[in-house]
Motif scaffolding. Structure first.
Motif, PDB file in Angstrom:
ATOM      1  N   LYS A  69       3.581   3.855  -4.661  1.00 52.68           N
ATOM      2  CA  LYS A  69       2.830   4.978  -5.210  1.00 52.68           C
ATOM      3  C   LYS A  69       2.606   4.891  -6.718  1.00 52.68           C
ATOM      4  O   LYS A  69       1.774   5.614  -7.259  1.00 52.68           O
ATOM      5  N   GLU A 106      -9.433   8.285  -1.633  1.00 50.22           N
ATOM      6  CA  GLU A 106      -8.279   9.021  -2.152  1.00 50.22           C
ATOM      7  C   GLU A 106      -7.851   8.529  -3.528  1.00 50.22           C
ATOM      8  O   GLU A 106      -7.081   9.184  -4.216  1.00 50.22           O
ATOM      9  N   CYS A 107      -8.318   7.352  -3.934  1.00 54.85           N
ATOM     10  CA  CYS A 107      -7.944   6.782  -5.235  1.00 54.85           C
ATOM     11  C   CYS A 107      -8.855   7.376  -6.305  1.00 54.85           C
ATOM     12  O   CYS A 107      -9.808   6.730  -6.763  1.00 54.85           O
ATOM     13  N   ASP A 149      -4.576   1.218   4.397  1.00 56.65           N
ATOM     14  CA  ASP A 149      -4.511   2.640   4.039  1.00 56.65           C
ATOM     15  C   ASP A 149      -4.207   2.763   2.547  1.00 56.65           C
ATOM     16  O   ASP A 149      -3.108   2.477   2.092  1.00 56.65           O
ATOM     17  N   SER A 151     -10.158   5.553   3.318  1.00 54.68           N
ATOM     18  CA  SER A 151      -8.984   5.971   2.545  1.00 54.68           C
ATOM     19  C   SER A 151      -9.113   5.618   1.071  1.00 54.68           C
ATOM     20  O   SER A 151      -8.409   6.188   0.228  1.00 54.68           O
ATOM     21  N   TRP A 194       0.817  -1.217   0.000  1.00 56.11           N
ATOM     22  CA  TRP A 194       0.000   0.000   0.000  1.00 56.11           C
ATOM     23  C   TRP A 194       0.853   1.271   0.000  1.00 56.11           C
ATOM     24  O   TRP A 194       0.312   2.375  -0.060  1.00 56.11           O
ATOM     25  N   GLY A 195       2.175   1.110   0.010  1.00 54.16           N
ATOM     26  CA  GLY A 195       3.056   2.268  -0.096  1.00 54.16           C
ATOM     27  C   GLY A 195       3.663   2.433  -1.475  1.00 54.16           C
ATOM     28  O   GLY A 195       4.451   3.353  -1.698  1.00 54.16           O
ATOM     29  N   SER A 231      -4.430   5.593   0.856  1.00 52.69           N
ATOM     30  CA  SER A 231      -4.258   7.006   0.523  1.00 52.69           C
ATOM     31  C   SER A 231      -3.021   7.277  -0.323  1.00 52.69           C
ATOM     32  O   SER A 231      -2.942   8.313  -0.993  1.00 52.69           O
ATOM     33  N   ASN A 232      -2.021   6.369  -0.315  1.00 50.36           N
ATOM     34  CA  ASN A 232      -0.809   6.582  -1.114  1.00 50.36           C
ATOM     35  C   ASN A 232      -0.983   6.177  -2.573  1.00 50.36           C
ATOM     36  O   ASN A 232      -0.156   6.520  -3.416  1.00 50.36           O
ATOM     37  N   LEU A 233      -2.044   5.415  -2.869  1.00 50.60           N
ATOM     38  CA  LEU A 233      -2.203   4.860  -4.213  1.00 50.60           C
ATOM     39  C   LEU A 233      -3.002   5.824  -5.087  1.00 50.60           C
ATOM     40  O   LEU A 233      -4.102   5.515  -5.536  1.00 50.60           O
ATOM     41  N   LYS A 234      -2.454   6.979  -5.352  1.00 51.04           N
ATOM     42  CA  LYS A 234      -3.145   8.018  -6.117  1.00 51.04           C
ATOM     43  C   LYS A 234      -3.381   7.614  -7.571  1.00 51.04           C
ATOM     44  O   LYS A 234      -4.295   8.120  -8.219  1.00 51.04           O
TER      45      LYS A 234
END
Length: 615
Positions: free
Chosen positions: A143, A190-191, A163, A187, A140-141, A165-168
């Motif tokens: 990016k 955020e995608c 989480d 979260s 999940w980190g 939120s890092n996977l934009k």
């Protein structure tokens, strides 16, 4: 001494890599090997991952970007035939049974957290394996991730604590058919680029979160679970429609809450009566439309029942002999295998000699494919008006509740698939191959740009290209995908099209465009110059994929372009023409649809290539 020889060999390898312009990332080599050691590989699916081969970009399932960094990990388990069936649903994951896909080869065990070291990874695709345990948090980190497809495994864990939120850049999240539990985390909102969400057949708890409706790019969504109190659907624009939120009721001790038993009985009775009336109305209109669509009202046609023995077909073009139902049945031996010359996703094709010197091809459609399609007759008549030098001619058709078939001009040269298979044993000039390529491209360009309404073929492949005795190609089955798009068969990806020829964006989202036809044409062109099939059995020994596209890309990346071409073709030359054809095939099969040319541009490119023959 051995140590010194080993160091010498290593320096030589580094020197060769630098000379060839390729940079080997040894850290990623060790990370891939660590990933391999952490899982079980009972069927040697990743046996090419070896410390003795430092070119990790050529390993099976591994794709690198231009910087030599791992950008894709694609290792599907299960049988490929089952996988093609599993991809067949138009809504990507809805109402499909993929349990049979687990009968084939697979990886087993837990994923190592080393997966988080591949910082430029865009695609992580490990469907239908037997991966267990929780997914590493390091995923999940990442990016750069655009696709996460780990469907059909044994993944466990609490979805609520993940989480996202890092996977934009995440576009596809496919975790269906696993053992995840918990609620959908906030979260995920955020995608913003997310277009496909599949969490089917897990143990996800409801209700469906309201923020799902805020992800504007979401086109395919499946959150079905016994734990969801309300379903989630997809509207015509592809945006998710959430169940209505419960109204907030103010406390009022003076008013009666709820309904009495009598009131509930009356409401249920009234609802049942309404449902019965609606069902009767639907049955009435269905039967009326079915009778109307089965009525042949064309030139010289009479109703099917009762048969008189000389029922005529709807005819668009005369062939010099009367075409009737019985004459076709007699000429095909009542559609026996003896006269069958081909089978495909829409039915089987038969050779029919109506009279001495008059032979036609008859495509018998499965009746269920056309039932419930009220515009069948109108659509077929539209196809009957289409004329092009490289399109097969629709002579006429027959339609009744019990039988449907189309009549085409017969081409004795067989299919392009037969031609590719047989030319391995014959000397076929490059000009012949180029002429076939440019004429097929011209036919597709005509369908895309000059027809009104425009037609997307959606199943371009060698078996749908027929040849006459002069090897002139004719494109067949055009227009049938749209006409019969509600029917799925085992040979299609269901999305119309055949596994191995379907563009990646079409298989993923079912959004069809002319660029999907361009991709299929590119696969056909690669087959034409290599004598290989789209899913040739010889690719199983290669280290980089199972399709002709990944095989050709690998050879070009390694500077071994001449190995793409059929035996003797490279030596016969000219090399400039061969390389141009290879480049055209590869650009037509580019992963991104925006990079692919239009068919009109393909025709212009082939005409420029034609001038190189005279140099």
């Amino acid at each position: 001494m051995k140590k010194e020889m080993g160091l010498c060999a290593l320096f030589c390898l580094l020197f060769l890599c630098s000379v060839s312009g390729k940079v080997v990332d040894f850290s990623e080599v060790s990370q891939l090997l660590e990933l391999k050691n952490a899982i079980s590989d009972p069927y040697d699916m990743i046996s090419s991952w070896k410390s003795t081969d430092l070119n990790h970009c050529s390993w099976f399932g591994v794709t690198c970007n231009s910087r030599g960094m791992v950008s894709e990990l694609r290792i599907p388990g299960g049988n490929f035939a089952d996988l093609s069936f599993c991809l067949s649903n138009r809504r990507f994951g809805l109402e499909r049974n993929c349990s049979s896909a687990k009968k084939g080869k697979f990886l087993r065990g837990k994923l190592s957290n080393v997966i988080g070291e591949f910082l430029e990874l865009r695609v992580l695709s490990l469907p239908f394996n037997q991966i267990t345990g929780e997914l590493p948090n390091e995923i999940w980190g990442l990016k750069s991730l655009e696709v996460i497809d780990i469907e059909g495994n044994l993944i466990t864990g609490n979805l609520s604590i993940i989480d996202f939120s890092n996977l934009k850049k995440l576009q596809v999240l496919n975790l269906g058919y696993n053992r995840l539990f918990g609620k959908i985390p906030k979260s995920l909102e955020e995608c913003k680029d997310l277009s496909v969400l599949n969490l089917a057949r897990n143990r996800i708890q409801g209700p469906v979160p309201v923020f799902i409706g805020n992800i504007m790019n979401l086109k395919g969504v499946y959150l079905s679970s016994k734990n969801f109190p309300d379903p989630i659907t997809v509207d015509r624009d592809g945006l998710p429609t959430l169940p209505p939120q419960p109204r907030r009721v103010l406390k009022d001790s003076g008013k009666k809450k709820g309904f009495s038993a009598l009131e509930l009985v009356l409401i249920l009775a009234a609802s049942l009566i309404v449902l019965i009336l609606l069902a009767l109305i639907v049955v009435y209109f269905y039967m009326r439309n079915r009778k109307r669509s089965s009525r042949v009202d064309g030139v010289n046609s009479i109703p099917s029942p009762p048969r008189t023995g000389n029922e005529r077909l709807v005819i668009f073009r005369q062939v010099g002999a009367p075409l009737t139902f019985d004459s076709v049945i007699q000429a095909t031996g009542n559609f026996t295998s003896r006269y069958c010359i081909g089978s495909g996703g829409f039915g089987s094709t038969y050779r029919a000699e109506i009279s001495p010197g008059t032979t036609v091809a008859v495509k018998r459609l499965t009746v269920e494919m056309c039932q419930g399609v009220p515009q069948f007759n109108a659509e077929i008549r539209t196809l009957g008006r289409i004329r092009h030098a490289n399109l097969i001619t629709l002579i006429g058709y027959y339609s009744s509740p019990s039988e449907m078939f189309l009549v085409y001009n017969y081409l004795p040269g067989g299919s392009l698939e037969d031609f590719i298979r047989e030319k391995r044993n014959h000397s076929i000039g490059l000009k012949v191959i180029h002429q076939i390529a440019i004429e097929v491209a011209g036919a597709l360009a005509f369908l895309h740009d000059d027809c009104n309404p425009r037609i997307l073929h959606r199943d371009v492949k060698p078996s749908n290209i027929l040849l006459d005795t002069d090897l002139k190609p004719y494109l067949s089955d055009f227009g049938l995908s749209r006409l019969l798009e509600g029917f799925e068969t085992h040979v299609t990806t269901g999305v119309a099209g055949t596994f191995g020829y379907v563009a990646p964006e079409y298989a993923l989202s079912c959004r069809v465009s002319d660029k999907a036809d361009v991709y299929s044409y590119g696969v056909m062109l690669l087959e034409l110059i290599s004598d290989k099939r789209a899913l040739d059995p010889s690719f199983s020994t290669q280290r980089n994929g199972f399709t002709i596209v990944t095989w050709a890309v690998m050879l070009r990346r390694e500077g071994r372009m001449k190995e793409v071409f059929a035996d003797g073709m490279w030596e016969a030359g000219p090399e400039i023409v061969l390389l141009d054809l290879l480049q055209l095939g590869l650009v037509c099969t580019a992963e991104s649809a925006s990079v692919r040319p239009t068919m009109r541009q393909v025709v212009r490119k082939l005409r420029r290539i034609q001038r190189d023959f005279d140099r």
